[in-house]
Design a protein around this motif. Structure first.
Motif, PDB file in Angstrom:
ATOM      1  N   SER A   1      -9.862 103.351  50.722  1.00  0.00           N
ATOM      2  CA  SER A   1      -8.461 103.412  50.298  1.00  0.00           C
ATOM      3  C   SER A   1      -8.170 104.810  49.774  1.00  0.00           C
ATOM      4  CB  SER A   1      -8.204 102.365  49.204  1.00  0.00           C
ATOM      5  OG  SER A   1      -6.836 102.245  48.938  1.00  0.00           O
ATOM      6  N   VAL A   2      -7.110 105.419  50.281  1.00  0.00           N
ATOM      7  CA  VAL A   2      -6.795 106.817  49.983  1.00  0.00           C
ATOM      8  C   VAL A   2      -5.526 106.899  49.144  1.00  0.00           C
ATOM      9  CG1 VAL A   2      -6.298 109.085  50.995  1.00  0.00           C
ATOM     10  CG2 VAL A   2      -7.750 107.447  52.243  1.00  0.00           C
ATOM     11  N   GLN A   3      -5.612 107.563  48.000  1.00  0.00           N
ATOM     12  CA  GLN A   3      -4.385 107.855  47.255  1.00  0.00           C
ATOM     13  C   GLN A   3      -3.862 109.198  47.736  1.00  0.00           C
ATOM     14  OE1 GLN A   3      -4.539 107.540  42.971  1.00  0.00           O
ATOM     15  NE2 GLN A   3      -2.531 108.483  42.720  1.00  0.00           N
ATOM     16  N   THR A   4      -2.630 109.182  48.253  1.00  0.00           N
ATOM     17  CA  THR A   4      -2.064 110.405  48.824  1.00  0.00           C
ATOM     18  C   THR A   4      -0.626 110.572  48.315  1.00  0.00           C
ATOM     19  OG1 THR A   4      -1.659 111.588  50.892  1.00  0.00           O
ATOM     20  CG2 THR A   4      -1.385 109.203  50.964  1.00  0.00           C
ATOM     21  N   ASP A   5       0.172 111.327  49.027  1.00  0.00           N
ATOM     22  CA  ASP A   5       1.570 111.491  48.634  1.00  0.00           C
ATOM     23  C   ASP A   5       2.435 111.576  49.889  1.00  0.00           C
ATOM     24  OD1 ASP A   5       1.677 114.286  49.558  1.00  0.00           O
ATOM     25  OD2 ASP A   5       0.467 114.725  47.797  1.00  0.00           O
ATOM     26  N   TRP A   6       3.723 111.470  49.687  1.00  0.00           N
ATOM     27  CA  TRP A   6       4.637 111.382  50.824  1.00  0.00           C
ATOM     28  C   TRP A   6       4.666 112.658  51.648  1.00  0.00           C
ATOM     29  CZ3 TRP A   6       8.961 108.753  47.460  1.00  0.00           C
ATOM     30  CH2 TRP A   6       8.590 107.421  47.213  1.00  0.00           C
ATOM     31  N   ASP A   7       4.436 113.818  51.004  1.00  0.00           N
ATOM     32  CA  ASP A   7       4.413 115.073  51.761  1.00  0.00           C
ATOM     33  C   ASP A   7       3.243 115.097  52.742  1.00  0.00           C
ATOM     34  OD1 ASP A   7       6.675 116.098  50.607  1.00  0.00           O
ATOM     35  OD2 ASP A   7       5.610 117.230  49.053  1.00  0.00           O
ATOM     36  N   ASP A   8       2.091 114.562  52.303  1.00  0.00           N
ATOM     37  CA  ASP A   8       0.921 114.508  53.181  1.00  0.00           C
ATOM     38  C   ASP A   8       1.214 113.605  54.379  1.00  0.00           C
ATOM     39  OD1 ASP A   8      -1.594 114.670  54.269  1.00  0.00           O
ATOM     40  OD2 ASP A   8      -2.608 113.565  52.682  1.00  0.00           O
ATOM     41  N   VAL A   9       1.832 112.455  54.114  1.00  0.00           N
ATOM     42  CA  VAL A   9       2.191 111.538  55.209  1.00  0.00           C
ATOM     43  C   VAL A   9       3.126 112.247  56.179  1.00  0.00           C
ATOM     44  CG1 VAL A   9       3.306 109.359  55.808  1.00  0.00           C
ATOM     45  CG2 VAL A   9       1.930 109.512  53.722  1.00  0.00           C
ATOM     46  N   LYS A  10       4.117 112.921  55.607  1.00  0.00           N
ATOM     47  CA  LYS A  10       5.115 113.617  56.433  1.00  0.00           C
ATOM     48  C   LYS A  10       4.450 114.667  57.320  1.00  0.00           C
ATOM     49  CE  LYS A  10       9.168 116.531  55.819  1.00  0.00           C
ATOM     50  NZ  LYS A  10       9.918 117.324  54.850  1.00  0.00           N
ATOM     51  N   SER A  11       3.446 115.371  56.787  1.00  0.00           N
ATOM     52  CA  SER A  11       2.785 116.437  57.552  1.00  0.00           C
ATOM     53  C   SER A  11       2.011 115.875  58.743  1.00  0.00           C
ATOM     54  CB  SER A  11       1.842 117.231  56.647  1.00  0.00           C
ATOM     55  OG  SER A  11       0.682 116.469  56.328  1.00  0.00           O
ATOM     56  N   ARG A  12       1.622 114.601  58.680  1.00  0.00           N
ATOM     57  CA  ARG A  12       0.855 113.979  59.768  1.00  0.00           C
ATOM     58  C   ARG A  12       1.776 113.385  60.841  1.00  0.00           C
ATOM     59  NH1 ARG A  12      -4.752 112.693  57.742  1.00  0.00           N
ATOM     60  NH2 ARG A  12      -4.860 113.729  55.716  1.00  0.00           N
ATOM     61  N   ASN A  13       3.045 113.268  60.523  1.00  0.00           N
ATOM     62  CA  ASN A  13       4.106 112.857  61.456  1.00  0.00           C
ATOM     63  C   ASN A  13       3.696 111.682  62.360  1.00  0.00           C
ATOM     64  OD1 ASN A  13       6.684 112.941  62.509  1.00  0.00           O
ATOM     65  ND2 ASN A  13       6.187 114.465  64.065  1.00  0.00           N
ATOM     66  N   PRO A  14       3.473 110.497  61.773  1.00  0.00           N
ATOM     67  CA  PRO A  14       3.056 109.340  62.579  1.00  0.00           C
ATOM     68  C   PRO A  14       4.149 108.854  63.519  1.00  0.00           C
ATOM     69  CG  PRO A  14       3.583 108.674  60.335  1.00  0.00           C
ATOM     70  CD  PRO A  14       3.630 110.174  60.347  1.00  0.00           C
ATOM     71  N   ASP A  15       3.741 108.143  64.562  1.00  0.00           N
ATOM     72  CA  ASP A  15       4.697 107.553  65.500  1.00  0.00           C
ATOM     73  C   ASP A  15       5.297 106.259  64.941  1.00  0.00           C
ATOM     74  OD1 ASP A  15       4.268 109.422  67.708  1.00  0.00           O
ATOM     75  OD2 ASP A  15       2.274 108.513  67.820  1.00  0.00           O
ATOM     76  N   PHE A  16       4.502 105.537  64.131  1.00  0.00           N
ATOM     77  CA  PHE A  16       4.963 104.289  63.515  1.00  0.00           C
ATOM     78  C   PHE A  16       4.593 104.285  62.036  1.00  0.00           C
ATOM     79  CE2 PHE A  16       4.678 102.952  67.919  1.00  0.00           C
ATOM     80  CZ  PHE A  16       5.708 102.038  68.073  1.00  0.00           C
ATOM     81  N   LEU A  17       5.478 103.739  61.221  1.00  0.00           N
ATOM     82  CA  LEU A  17       5.166 103.453  59.829  1.00  0.00           C
ATOM     83  C   LEU A  17       4.892 101.957  59.724  1.00  0.00           C
ATOM     84  CD1 LEU A  17       8.060 105.437  58.074  1.00  0.00           C
ATOM     85  CD2 LEU A  17       5.851 106.304  58.885  1.00  0.00           C
TER      86      LEU A  17
ATOM     87  N   LYS B   1       0.191 107.089  66.868  1.00  0.00           N
ATOM     88  CA  LYS B   1      -0.385 107.364  65.551  1.00  0.00           C
ATOM     89  C   LYS B   1       0.309 106.458  64.524  1.00  0.00           C
ATOM     90  CE  LYS B   1       0.736 111.671  65.712  1.00  0.00           C
ATOM     91  NZ  LYS B   1       0.951 113.045  65.231  1.00  0.00           N
ATOM     92  N   LEU B   2      -0.497 105.755  63.741  1.00  0.00           N
ATOM     93  CA  LEU B   2       0.039 104.798  62.767  1.00  0.00           C
ATOM     94  C   LEU B   2      -0.227 105.261  61.345  1.00  0.00           C
ATOM     95  CD1 LEU B   2      -1.317 101.434  64.299  1.00  0.00           C
ATOM     96  CD2 LEU B   2       0.708 102.750  64.993  1.00  0.00           C
ATOM     97  N   TYR B   3       0.798 105.163  60.511  1.00  0.00           N
ATOM     98  CA  TYR B   3       0.618 105.336  59.068  1.00  0.00           C
ATOM     99  C   TYR B   3       0.731 103.961  58.421  1.00  0.00           C
ATOM    100  CZ  TYR B   3       2.102 105.866  54.226  1.00  0.00           C
ATOM    101  OH  TYR B   3       2.228 105.724  52.867  1.00  0.00           O
ATOM    102  N   TRP B   4      -0.328 103.545  57.755  1.00  0.00           N
ATOM    103  CA  TRP B   4      -0.344 102.265  57.042  1.00  0.00           C
ATOM    104  C   TRP B   4      -0.070 102.520  55.567  1.00  0.00           C
ATOM    105  CZ3 TRP B   4      -0.900  97.616  59.426  1.00  0.00           C
ATOM    106  CH2 TRP B   4      -1.414  97.614  60.741  1.00  0.00           C
ATOM    107  N   GLU B   5       0.825 101.744  54.997  1.00  0.00           N
ATOM    108  CA  GLU B   5       1.097 101.895  53.561  1.00  0.00           C
ATOM    109  C   GLU B   5       0.798 100.589  52.838  1.00  0.00           C
ATOM    110  OE1 GLU B   5       4.299 104.483  51.985  1.00  0.00           O
ATOM    111  OE2 GLU B   5       5.133 102.580  51.251  1.00  0.00           O
ATOM    112  N   TRP B   6      -0.182 100.666  51.929  1.00  0.00           N
ATOM    113  CA  TRP B   6      -0.562  99.510  51.120  1.00  0.00           C
ATOM    114  C   TRP B   6       0.242  99.418  49.835  1.00  0.00           C
ATOM    115  CZ3 TRP B   6      -6.629  99.498  51.398  1.00  0.00           C
ATOM    116  CH2 TRP B   6      -7.006  98.657  52.446  1.00  0.00           C
ATOM    117  N   TRP B   7       0.618 100.613  49.312  1.00  0.00           N
ATOM    118  CA  TRP B   7       1.356 100.640  48.047  1.00  0.00           C
ATOM    119  C   TRP B   7       2.146 101.932  47.965  1.00  0.00           C
ATOM    120  CZ3 TRP B   7       2.637  96.596  45.636  1.00  0.00           C
ATOM    121  CH2 TRP B   7       3.196  96.654  44.351  1.00  0.00           C
ATOM    122  N   PRO B   8       3.396 101.888  47.455  1.00  0.00           N
ATOM    123  CA  PRO B   8       4.249 103.073  47.522  1.00  0.00           C
ATOM    124  C   PRO B   8       4.156 104.038  46.333  1.00  0.00           C
ATOM    125  CG  PRO B   8       5.551 101.155  46.900  1.00  0.00           C
ATOM    126  CD  PRO B   8       4.147 100.673  47.096  1.00  0.00           C
ATOM    127  N   LYS B   9       3.882 103.533  45.136  1.00  0.00           N
ATOM    128  CA  LYS B   9       3.889 104.403  43.944  1.00  0.00           C
ATOM    129  C   LYS B   9       2.728 104.017  43.033  1.00  0.00           C
ATOM    130  CE  LYS B   9       8.844 105.365  43.702  1.00  0.00           C
ATOM    131  NZ  LYS B   9      10.058 105.260  42.873  1.00  0.00           N
TER     132      LYS B   9
END
Length: 255
Positions: free
Chosen positions: A177-193, A138-146
């Motif tokens: 493109s999805v605007q989300t937050d770090w808690d949402d990312v954390k809840s999905r617990n990806p294998d790779f960032l 499972k991959l989490y892709w980050e285009w922009w941090p804030k």
């Protein structure tokens, strides 16, 4: 033919077609292939200097709508009666079609068919490898941090993930493109960032900017040191170079 490109992905399409020598001007962010850096630069892709474009007397301008705000360039080209085509790729199939459309507009249809065929073959080859992967991380892709932006299902990086034998953890969100937050990312617990910030060179992104986020030390990806700081130019631009990024990604996520 005198051709002008108004964004990096269009410039890269010209190179993939083997027609870079037709370019007489590019936007400020076009940086590949290296030779285009010596061409007249016409401003950032969202604020093209249309007076300069007109002075270069192009036979064709390659405009784009791949980034919100580019409409202004297109409106200016129309007002000045400057010949142009508009590309707006959102998927790998769109990129294939843009190779054909660009070559057709340059009266070189065979060149477009050949380039599109090569693109498809290369994509199919890596898909074959990806389909045989024993584990689909499972991959989490980050285009922009804030604020946090990540690609959703209607995006080429979801396709790239699947072709590499993996899965975008935000593929359930039907947006480009999805605007989300770090808690949402954390809840999905990806294998790779997979960190590829738009417009930021990978050398400027320090790993501790990621690992120091509240609670992120609990993520499997952080605990296993599976944080990939990637070249934004291989993942954030809708051009054939995405295949370079795809091949690299496959090698990074499958041990």
């Amino acid at each position: 033919m005198r051709v002008i490109s108004l964004c990096p992905s269009n410039t890269e399409i010209m190179e993939y077609l083997g027609l870079t020598d037709l370019l007489v001007g590019v936007d400020d962010f076009s940086d590949w292939p290296e030779c285009v850096k010596s061409l007249p630069q016409l401003g950032p892709d969202l604020s093209i200097d249309l007076d300069m474009v007109e002075e270069l007397k192009p036979d064709l301008v390659l405009a784009s709508l791949s980034v919100p705000g580019m409409e202004k360039n297109v409106e200016g080209l129309i007002q000045r009666n400057i010949p142009h085509i508009i590309l707006n790729p959102q998927s790998l199939a769109d990129i294939e079609n843009d190779l054909i459309a660009t070559a057709n507009a340059l009266n070189m249809p065979e060149r477009g068919k050949e380039a599109a065929s090569q693109f498809c073959k290369r994509l199919d080859d890596i898909k074959q490898k990806g389909s045989k992967a024993a584990h689909k991380p499972k991959l989490y892709w980050e285009w922009w941090p804030k604020p946090v932006f990540t690609p959703g299902s209607i995006n080429w990086l979801t396709e790239v993930s699947e072709a590499a034998g993996a899965e975008n953890v935000f593929k359930d969100v039907e947006l480009a493109s999805v605007q989300t937050d770090w808690d949402d990312v954390k809840s999905r617990n990806p294998d790779f960032l997979c960190i590829a910030w738009v417009g930021v060179r990978k050398q400027k992104i320090k790993k501790d900017l990621i690992t120091n986020r509240p609670g992120w030390n609990e993520l499997d990806a952080v605990r296993n040191d599976r944080i990939l700081i990637l070249e934004e130019e291989l993942y954030c631009r809708p051009s054939p170079r995405l295949l370079d990024g795809l091949e690299k990604l496959y090698g990074l996520i499958h041990d």
